[in-house]
Write an enzyme that holds these catalytic residues in place. Structure first.
Site, PDB file in Angstrom:
ATOM      1  N   HIS A  87       1.522   2.165 -10.190  1.00 36.24           N
ATOM      2  CA  HIS A  87       0.464   2.573  -9.255  1.00 36.24           C
ATOM      3  C   HIS A  87      -0.843   1.893  -9.668  1.00 36.24           C
ATOM      4  O   HIS A  87      -1.261   2.002 -10.833  1.00 36.24           O
ATOM      5  CB  HIS A  87       0.215   4.077  -9.331  1.00 36.24           C
ATOM      6  CG  HIS A  87       1.316   4.949  -8.818  1.00 36.24           C
ATOM      7  ND1 HIS A  87       1.276   5.543  -7.565  1.00 36.24           N
ATOM      8  CD2 HIS A  87       2.471   5.369  -9.396  1.00 36.24           C
ATOM      9  CE1 HIS A  87       2.361   6.287  -7.404  1.00 36.24           C
ATOM     10  NE2 HIS A  87       3.104   6.206  -8.495  1.00 36.24           N
ATOM     11  N   ARG A 119       0.831  -1.205   0.000  1.00 34.34           N
ATOM     12  CA  ARG A 119       0.000   0.000   0.000  1.00 34.34           C
ATOM     13  C   ARG A 119       0.865   1.254   0.000  1.00 34.34           C
ATOM     14  O   ARG A 119       1.875   1.319   0.716  1.00 34.34           O
ATOM     15  CB  ARG A 119      -0.943   0.011   1.209  1.00 34.34           C
ATOM     16  CG  ARG A 119      -1.950  -1.105   1.135  1.00 34.34           C
ATOM     17  CD  ARG A 119      -3.127  -0.940   2.082  1.00 34.34           C
ATOM     18  NE  ARG A 119      -3.856  -2.202   2.122  1.00 34.34           N
ATOM     19  CZ  ARG A 119      -4.710  -2.595   1.171  1.00 34.34           C
ATOM     20  NH1 ARG A 119      -4.961  -1.829   0.135  1.00 34.34           N
ATOM     21  NH2 ARG A 119      -5.305  -3.776   1.261  1.00 34.34           N
ATOM     22  N   HIS A 149       7.745   1.512 -10.481  1.00 39.99           N
ATOM     23  CA  HIS A 149       6.593   0.987  -9.743  1.00 39.99           C
ATOM     24  C   HIS A 149       5.335   1.337 -10.503  1.00 39.99           C
ATOM     25  O   HIS A 149       5.204   2.417 -11.071  1.00 39.99           O
ATOM     26  CB  HIS A 149       6.542   1.556  -8.323  1.00 39.99           C
ATOM     27  CG  HIS A 149       6.734   3.034  -8.254  1.00 39.99           C
ATOM     28  ND1 HIS A 149       7.984   3.623  -8.352  1.00 39.99           N
ATOM     29  CD2 HIS A 149       5.853   4.045  -8.151  1.00 39.99           C
ATOM     30  CE1 HIS A 149       7.854   4.933  -8.301  1.00 39.99           C
ATOM     31  NE2 HIS A 149       6.565   5.225  -8.181  1.00 39.99           N
ATOM     32  N   ASN A 183       4.577   6.746 -13.437  1.00 47.96           N
ATOM     33  CA  ASN A 183       5.196   8.064 -13.579  1.00 47.96           C
ATOM     34  C   ASN A 183       6.646   7.833 -13.999  1.00 47.96           C
ATOM     35  O   ASN A 183       7.353   7.030 -13.380  1.00 47.96           O
ATOM     36  CB  ASN A 183       5.130   8.822 -12.250  1.00 47.96           C
ATOM     37  CG  ASN A 183       3.709   9.186 -11.865  1.00 47.96           C
ATOM     38  OD1 ASN A 183       2.879   9.467 -12.719  1.00 47.96           O
ATOM     39  ND2 ASN A 183       3.420   9.174 -10.563  1.00 47.96           N
TER      40      ASN A 183
HETATM   41  P1  5GP Z   1       6.090   8.286  -7.710  1.00 51.02           P
HETATM   42  O1  5GP Z   1       5.848   9.705  -7.260  1.00 51.02           O
HETATM   43  O2  5GP Z   1       7.574   8.002  -7.821  1.00 51.02           O
HETATM   44  O3  5GP Z   1       5.333   7.878  -8.931  1.00 51.02           O
HETATM   45  O4  5GP Z   1       5.492   7.368  -6.559  1.00 51.02           O
HETATM   46  C1  5GP Z   1       6.142   7.137  -5.364  1.00 51.02           C
HETATM   47  C2  5GP Z   1       5.080   6.750  -4.396  1.00 51.02           C
HETATM   48  O5  5GP Z   1       5.698   6.169  -3.266  1.00 51.02           O
HETATM   49  C3  5GP Z   1       4.247   7.929  -3.869  1.00 51.02           C
HETATM   50  O6  5GP Z   1       2.882   7.724  -4.192  1.00 51.02           O
HETATM   51  C4  5GP Z   1       4.511   7.931  -2.377  1.00 51.02           C
HETATM   52  O7  5GP Z   1       3.366   8.256  -1.608  1.00 51.02           O
HETATM   53  C5  5GP Z   1       4.983   6.512  -2.114  1.00 51.02           C
HETATM   54  N1  5GP Z   1       5.926   6.385  -1.007  1.00 51.02           N
HETATM   55  C6  5GP Z   1       6.956   7.217  -0.693  1.00 51.02           C
HETATM   56  N2  5GP Z   1       7.611   6.759   0.382  1.00 51.02           N
HETATM   57  C7  5GP Z   1       6.969   5.608   0.760  1.00 51.02           C
HETATM   58  C8  5GP Z   1       7.194   4.677   1.815  1.00 51.02           C
HETATM   59  O8  5GP Z   1       8.120   4.793   2.629  1.00 51.02           O
HETATM   60  N3  5GP Z   1       6.337   3.627   1.904  1.00 51.02           N
HETATM   61  C9  5GP Z   1       5.291   3.465   1.028  1.00 51.02           C
HETATM   62  N4  5GP Z   1       4.514   2.399   1.208  1.00 51.02           N
HETATM   63  N5  5GP Z   1       5.067   4.319   0.007  1.00 51.02           N
HETATM   64  C10 5GP Z   1       5.902   5.375  -0.119  1.00 51.02           C
END
Ligand code: 5GP
Ligand code: ZN
Length: 112
Positions: free
Chosen positions: A100, A29, A98, A85
């Site tokens: 989403h 999550r 990753h 992203n």
């Molecule tokens: P991005 O912005 O790179 O597409 O997505 C990174 C995602 O990782 C964000 O939605 C953010 O909320 C999530 N995220 C950041 N740090 C952590 C963490 O320590 N644990 C979890 N479970 N999610 C994280």
């Protein structure tokens, strides 16, 4: 990869709420959920982008999508959004690719 947050989660060194795991992926999550279901599906191996993963490990790339679909189904969602992203300008903040999975609310288009 040293210093990578999601490598830390895969290794179990960083706590996370894991909802599904396969040979090549884990799903956990998002800590800051943007929908009732907001799960991140990551390859166990470090790749910076979705394209690098698809080129380097096509099976893992496919498994991200099948894992996301399995999680959506397990949480009772027929409709969901999948997002990669890619690059800081597109909102990527963690450079371990990753997928989403967002579900459980109506979605608008285009995304912000
Ligand atoms: P991005 O912005 O790179 O597409 O997505 C990174 C995602 O990782 C964000 O939605 C953010 O909320 C999530 N995220 C950041 N740090 C952590 C963490 O320590 N644990 C979890 N479970 N999610 C994280
Ligand atoms: Zn990593």
């Amino acid at each position: 990869m040293e210093g990578c947050l999601f490598c830390g989660i895969v290794a179990g060194d960083v706590e996370s709420d894991v909802v599904h795991a396969t040979e090549r992926t884990i799903a956990f999550r998002d800590v800051d959920p943007q929908a009732p279901t907001h799960v991140l599906v990551v390859p166990r191996d470090h790749y910076a982008s979705a394209a690098a993963l698809a080129a380097g490990d096509p099976q893992a790339s496919a498994e991200l999508v099948t894992t996301a679909a399995a999680v959506a189904a397990a949480e009772g969602h027929d409709d969901y959004r999948l997002v990669f992203n890619t690059g800081a300008g597109a909102g990527q903040t963690v450079f371990h690719t990753h997928l989403h999975l967002l579900a459980g609310r109506s979605m608008t288009w285009p995304p912000g």
